[in-house]
Design an enzyme around this catalytic site. Structure first.
Site, PDB file in Angstrom:
ATOM      1  N   ASN A 107       1.035  -1.193  -0.036  1.00  0.00           N
ATOM      2  CA  ASN A 107       0.088  -0.097  -0.041  1.00  0.00           C
ATOM      3  C   ASN A 107       0.790   1.271  -0.102  1.00  0.00           C
ATOM      4  OD1 ASN A 107      -2.068  -1.622   0.311  1.00  0.00           O
ATOM      5  ND2 ASN A 107      -2.393  -1.493   2.294  1.00  0.00           N
ATOM      6  N   VAL A 108       0.463   2.408  -0.470  1.00  0.00           N
ATOM      7  CA  VAL A 108       1.005   3.633  -0.859  1.00  0.00           C
ATOM      8  C   VAL A 108       0.447   4.516   0.138  1.00  0.00           C
ATOM      9  CG1 VAL A 108       1.748   3.269  -3.045  1.00  0.00           C
ATOM     10  CG2 VAL A 108      -0.570   4.363  -2.693  1.00  0.00           C
ATOM     11  N   ASP A 109      -0.466   4.063   1.330  1.00  0.00           N
ATOM     12  CA  ASP A 109      -1.059   4.860   2.313  1.00  0.00           C
ATOM     13  C   ASP A 109      -0.127   4.645   3.571  1.00  0.00           C
ATOM     14  OD1 ASP A 109      -3.427   2.644   2.458  1.00  0.00           O
ATOM     15  OD2 ASP A 109      -2.152   2.782   4.139  1.00  0.00           O
ATOM     16  N   HIS A 124       5.990  -0.640  -2.604  1.00  0.00           N
ATOM     17  CA  HIS A 124       5.561   0.276  -3.794  1.00  0.00           C
ATOM     18  C   HIS A 124       5.476   1.553  -3.602  1.00  0.00           C
ATOM     19  CE1 HIS A 124       3.229  -3.819  -5.207  1.00  0.00           C
ATOM     20  NE2 HIS A 124       4.584  -3.859  -5.491  1.00  0.00           N
ATOM     21  N   CYS A 132      10.695  14.634  -8.098  1.00  0.00           N
ATOM     22  CA  CYS A 132      11.086  14.887  -9.367  1.00  0.00           C
ATOM     23  C   CYS A 132      10.933  14.131 -10.452  1.00  0.00           C
ATOM     24  CB  CYS A 132      12.143  15.965  -9.679  1.00  0.00           C
ATOM     25  SG  CYS A 132      12.450  16.530 -11.292  1.00  0.00           S
ATOM     26  N   CYS A 163      14.875  21.478 -11.015  1.00  0.00           N
ATOM     27  CA  CYS A 163      15.121  21.515 -12.477  1.00  0.00           C
ATOM     28  C   CYS A 163      14.109  21.705 -13.249  1.00  0.00           C
ATOM     29  CB  CYS A 163      15.474  19.935 -12.664  1.00  0.00           C
ATOM     30  SG  CYS A 163      14.330  18.889 -12.983  1.00  0.00           S
ATOM     31  N   PRO A 227     -11.721 -11.681   2.314  1.00  0.00           N
ATOM     32  CA  PRO A 227     -13.050 -12.266   2.069  1.00  0.00           C
ATOM     33  C   PRO A 227     -13.278 -13.007   0.860  1.00  0.00           C
ATOM     34  CG  PRO A 227     -13.123 -10.014   1.874  1.00  0.00           C
ATOM     35  CD  PRO A 227     -11.860 -10.355   2.364  1.00  0.00           C
TER      36      PRO A 227
HETATM   37  C1  BV8 Z   1       8.284  -5.139 -12.068  1.00  0.00           C
HETATM   38  C2  BV8 Z   1       1.608   1.437  -6.472  1.00  0.00           C
HETATM   39  C3  BV8 Z   1       9.856  -5.000 -13.792  1.00  0.00           C
HETATM   40  C4  BV8 Z   1       1.075   2.492  -7.558  1.00  0.00           C
HETATM   41  C5  BV8 Z   1       1.103  -0.916  -7.631  1.00  0.00           C
HETATM   42  C6  BV8 Z   1       3.197 -10.766 -16.505  1.00  0.00           C
HETATM   43  C7  BV8 Z   1       3.362 -11.730 -15.640  1.00  0.00           C
HETATM   44  C8  BV8 Z   1       3.857 -11.670 -14.086  1.00  0.00           C
HETATM   45  C9  BV8 Z   1       4.047 -10.180 -14.153  1.00  0.00           C
HETATM   46  C10 BV8 Z   1       3.953  -9.247 -15.052  1.00  0.00           C
HETATM   47  C11 BV8 Z   1       3.435  -9.608 -16.234  1.00  0.00           C
HETATM   48  N1  BV8 Z   1       3.462  -8.168 -16.831  1.00  0.00           N
HETATM   49  C12 BV8 Z   1       4.020  -7.471 -16.142  1.00  0.00           C
HETATM   50  C13 BV8 Z   1       4.587  -7.811 -14.986  1.00  0.00           C
HETATM   51  C14 BV8 Z   1       5.055  -7.165 -13.873  1.00  0.00           C
HETATM   52  C15 BV8 Z   1       3.929  -6.351 -13.051  1.00  0.00           C
HETATM   53  C16 BV8 Z   1       2.704  -7.114 -12.545  1.00  0.00           C
HETATM   54  O1  BV8 Z   1       2.836  -7.855 -11.760  1.00  0.00           O
HETATM   55  N2  BV8 Z   1       1.809  -7.093 -13.398  1.00  0.00           N
HETATM   56  C17 BV8 Z   1       0.578  -7.832 -12.940  1.00  0.00           C
HETATM   57  C18 BV8 Z   1      -0.940  -7.003 -12.997  1.00  0.00           C
HETATM   58  C19 BV8 Z   1       0.622  -8.995 -13.656  1.00  0.00           C
HETATM   59  N3  BV8 Z   1       4.810  -5.755 -11.817  1.00  0.00           N
HETATM   60  C20 BV8 Z   1       5.418  -4.599 -12.047  1.00  0.00           C
HETATM   61  O2  BV8 Z   1       5.501  -3.923 -13.144  1.00  0.00           O
HETATM   62  C21 BV8 Z   1       6.237  -4.374 -11.023  1.00  0.00           C
HETATM   63  N4  BV8 Z   1       7.750  -4.133 -11.452  1.00  0.00           N
HETATM   64  O3  BV8 Z   1       7.887  -6.128 -12.479  1.00  0.00           O
HETATM   65  O4  BV8 Z   1       9.339  -4.355 -12.614  1.00  0.00           O
HETATM   66  C22 BV8 Z   1      11.535  -4.605 -13.565  1.00  0.00           C
HETATM   67  C23 BV8 Z   1      12.509  -5.695 -13.060  1.00  0.00           C
HETATM   68  C24 BV8 Z   1      13.744  -5.386 -13.047  1.00  0.00           C
HETATM   69  C25 BV8 Z   1      13.897  -4.201 -13.749  1.00  0.00           C
HETATM   70  C26 BV8 Z   1      12.975  -3.230 -14.092  1.00  0.00           C
HETATM   71  C27 BV8 Z   1      11.961  -3.449 -14.166  1.00  0.00           C
HETATM   72  C28 BV8 Z   1       5.823  -3.081 -10.156  1.00  0.00           C
HETATM   73  C29 BV8 Z   1       4.533  -3.553  -9.647  1.00  0.00           C
HETATM   74  C30 BV8 Z   1       3.937  -2.045  -8.756  1.00  0.00           C
HETATM   75  C31 BV8 Z   1       3.155  -1.587  -9.330  1.00  0.00           C
HETATM   76  N5  BV8 Z   1       2.225  -0.815  -8.311  1.00  0.00           N
HETATM   77  N6  BV8 Z   1       0.800   0.200  -6.683  1.00  0.00           N
HETATM   78  C32 BV8 Z   1      -0.283   2.905  -6.960  1.00  0.00           C
HETATM   79  O5  BV8 Z   1      -0.879   2.391  -6.003  1.00  0.00           O
HETATM   80  O6  BV8 Z   1      -1.094   3.572  -7.791  1.00  0.00           O
HETATM   81  S1  BV8 Z   1       0.612  -2.213  -7.565  1.00  0.00           S
HETATM   82  C33 BV8 Z   1      -0.943  -2.181  -7.075  1.00  0.00           C
HETATM   83  O7  BV8 Z   1      -1.549  -3.520  -7.208  1.00  0.00           O
HETATM   84  C34 BV8 Z   1      -1.397  -1.984  -5.815  1.00  0.00           C
HETATM   85  O8  BV8 Z   1      -0.686  -0.923  -5.027  1.00  0.00           O
HETATM   86  C35 BV8 Z   1      -1.157  -2.986  -4.941  1.00  0.00           C
HETATM   87  O9  BV8 Z   1       0.338  -2.907  -4.510  1.00  0.00           O
HETATM   88  C36 BV8 Z   1      -1.028  -4.067  -6.134  1.00  0.00           C
HETATM   89  C37 BV8 Z   1      -1.997  -5.185  -5.848  1.00  0.00           C
HETATM   90  O10 BV8 Z   1      -3.181  -4.892  -5.429  1.00  0.00           O
HETATM   91  P1  BV8 Z   1      -3.807  -5.196  -3.879  1.00  0.00           P
HETATM   92  O11 BV8 Z   1      -2.990  -4.396  -3.040  1.00  0.00           O
HETATM   93  O12 BV8 Z   1      -3.889  -6.715  -3.891  1.00  0.00           O
HETATM   94  O13 BV8 Z   1      -5.132  -4.576  -3.980  1.00  0.00           O
HETATM   95  P2  BV8 Z   1      -6.689  -5.285  -4.910  1.00  0.00           P
HETATM   96  O14 BV8 Z   1      -7.145  -4.223  -5.102  1.00  0.00           O
HETATM   97  O15 BV8 Z   1      -5.840  -5.900  -6.269  1.00  0.00           O
HETATM   98  O16 BV8 Z   1      -7.085  -6.401  -3.878  1.00  0.00           O
HETATM   99  C38 BV8 Z   1      -7.406  -6.092  -3.025  1.00  0.00           C
HETATM  100  C39 BV8 Z   1      -7.917  -7.596  -2.040  1.00  0.00           C
HETATM  101  O17 BV8 Z   1      -8.098  -7.200  -0.769  1.00  0.00           O
HETATM  102  C40 BV8 Z   1      -8.781  -8.326  -2.883  1.00  0.00           C
HETATM  103  O18 BV8 Z   1      -8.184  -9.700  -2.929  1.00  0.00           O
HETATM  104  C41 BV8 Z   1     -10.288  -8.218  -1.885  1.00  0.00           C
HETATM  105  O19 BV8 Z   1     -10.771  -9.408  -1.690  1.00  0.00           O
HETATM  106  C42 BV8 Z   1      -9.491  -7.836  -0.452  1.00  0.00           C
HETATM  107  N7  BV8 Z   1     -10.514  -7.280   0.512  1.00  0.00           N
HETATM  108  C43 BV8 Z   1     -11.347  -6.236   0.270  1.00  0.00           C
HETATM  109  N8  BV8 Z   1     -11.836  -5.901   1.280  1.00  0.00           N
HETATM  110  C44 BV8 Z   1     -11.320  -6.622   2.252  1.00  0.00           C
HETATM  111  C45 BV8 Z   1     -10.160  -7.411   1.722  1.00  0.00           C
HETATM  112  N9  BV8 Z   1      -9.208  -8.245   2.457  1.00  0.00           N
HETATM  113  C46 BV8 Z   1      -9.483  -8.018   3.705  1.00  0.00           C
HETATM  114  N10 BV8 Z   1     -10.471  -7.374   4.342  1.00  0.00           N
HETATM  115  C47 BV8 Z   1     -11.407  -6.523   3.797  1.00  0.00           C
HETATM  116  N11 BV8 Z   1     -11.949  -5.774   4.468  1.00  0.00           N
HETATM  117 ZN    ZN Z   2      14.097  18.165 -10.866  1.00  0.00          ZN
END
Ligand code: BV8
Ligand code: ZN
Length: 261
Positions: A107-109, A124, A132, A163, A227
């Site tokens: 999370n980013v919060d 993340h 910047c 910059c 859930p």
């Molecule tokens: C990287 C910050 C490469 C920004 C985020 C194909 C296959 C595998 C991987 C990849 C692929 N294609 C691309 C990739 C890589 C990619 C990736 O994984 N893509 C996925 C979608 C397939 N990953 C990346 O790009 C990462 N970087 O790989 O770099 C590299 C390597 C070397 C050198 C250079 C480059 C970077 C990933 C980070 C992206 N940024 N967040 C922002 O917040 O805006 S990710 C974003 O999704 C979120 O921030 C979070 O971190 C992430 C997952 O989301 P969740 O937190 O799980 O939230 P979500 O809504 O999905 O789910 C909520 C869950 O809560 C649900 O299950 C729900 O049931 C549950 N829930 C609901 N209510 C409750 C609850 N649980 C409990 N209690 C409740 N009350």
């Molecule tokens: Zn700058």
């Protein structure tokens, strides 16, 4: 406050009592009961015409910095108005009961910190650390608390004081590497723990989603709190089907770590 009782398996309560090195790995679901939309439904209202995954990228920011900056300022306003919930508080409490606790969040919060967790690893990045987009120097927000921008409002990002390039959110976008220190700390914690909780994450984003599997490979007990089902269900030793704010206090109580202990 409804506090649905959850039956915690005795074996899990025992494992928590005996654990020495615990990891709590969280996603957007842990902040859901603080009113913060989860990542995959963060695009409520006007945002619904966008795909979060498409907006959280360097390409989107380069193409239209105002819509991306507006989205993050809308999310920051939500976070600043939110309060930590019982799940964040139970996780902060857990640090008082186990010898070693690592809190690793996607999370980013800053709700874990505001609930009292002393040391949180952000895989993340953070909404609260703008930098910047060119020289990466840390920048300040033009306004501390943005007035609640209505969802979908474009806001021009401030210019870097060093910059002049546009300031960007301090988060890790898709296609960007995770901060090396944070990732190394998370790897070490996951590989060396006896018990890992995966709380409120869809387990879809890599490399973060690897952490529970690395803990399993290291012989740890892996517990999921969600859930809904996720790809981790098949490997987790325990799948506690419920909201984190209900389950986490029950979990601590089951181990005798209740509020008053
Ligand atoms: C990287 C910050 C490469 C920004 C985020 C194909 C296959 C595998 C991987 C990849 C692929 N294609 C691309 C990739 C890589 C990619 C990736 O994984 N893509 C996925 C979608 C397939 N990953 C990346 O790009 C990462 N970087 O790989 O770099 C590299 C390597 C070397 C050198 C250079 C480059 C970077 C990933 C980070 C992206 N940024 N967040 C922002 O917040 O805006 S990710 C974003 O999704 C979120 O921030 C979070 O971190 C992430 C997952 O989301 P969740 O937190 O799980 O939230 P979500 O809504 O999905 O789910 C909520 C869950 O809560 C649900 O299950 C729900 O049931 C549950 N829930 C609901 N209510 C409750 C609850 N649980 C409990 N209690 C409740 N009350
Ligand atoms: Zn700058």
């Amino acid at each position: 406050m409804k506090n649905t009782h959850h039956d915690i398996p005795p074996a899990l309560a025992q494992a928590l009592r005996q654990a020495r090195r615990v990891v709590v790995f969280t996603g957007a679901g842990v902040s859901a009961e603080s009113g913060i939309a989860t990542f995959r439904d963060a695009l409520t209202g006007l945002w619904s015409r966008f795909d979060a995954q498409a907006l959280a990228t360097p390409e989107a920011f380069a193409a239209d910095p105002d819509i991306v900056w507006g989205w993050y300022e809308w999310r920051r306003a939500q976070v600043l108005r939110a309060a930590p919930n019982a799940a964040h508080r139970a996780i902060a409490d857990l640090a008082r009961h186990v010898p070693e606790l690592a809190v690793i969040t996607q999370n980013v919060d800053d709700l874990h910190e505001r609930a009292g967790s002393p040391c949180v690893t952000h895989l993340h990045g953070s909404l609260h650390a703008p930098r910047c987009s060119r020289c990466a120097s840390p920048q300040a927000f033009a306004v501390d608390v943005p007035d609640e921008p209505e969802a979908g409002r474009r806001i021009t990002p401030p210019a870097c004081t060093a910059c002049g390039a546009p300031v960007r959110p301090g988060v890790v976008w898709f296609g960007e590497s995770l901060p090396a220190q944070a990732w190394n700390d998370a790897l070490r914690a996951a590989q060396g723990c006896d018990l890992l909780f995966s709380i409120g994450t869809s387990s879809l984003v890599y490399p973060a989603a690897e952490l529970p599997r690395l803990a399993l490979a290291g012989g740890a007990t892996v517990v999921q709190v969600n859930p809904a089902a996720t790809p981790l269900d098949a490997q987790a030793h325990h799948n506690l089907r419920g909201a984190a704010a209900d389950v986490m206090p029950c979990l601590l109580a089951s181990a005798g770590f209740g509020e008053d202990s």
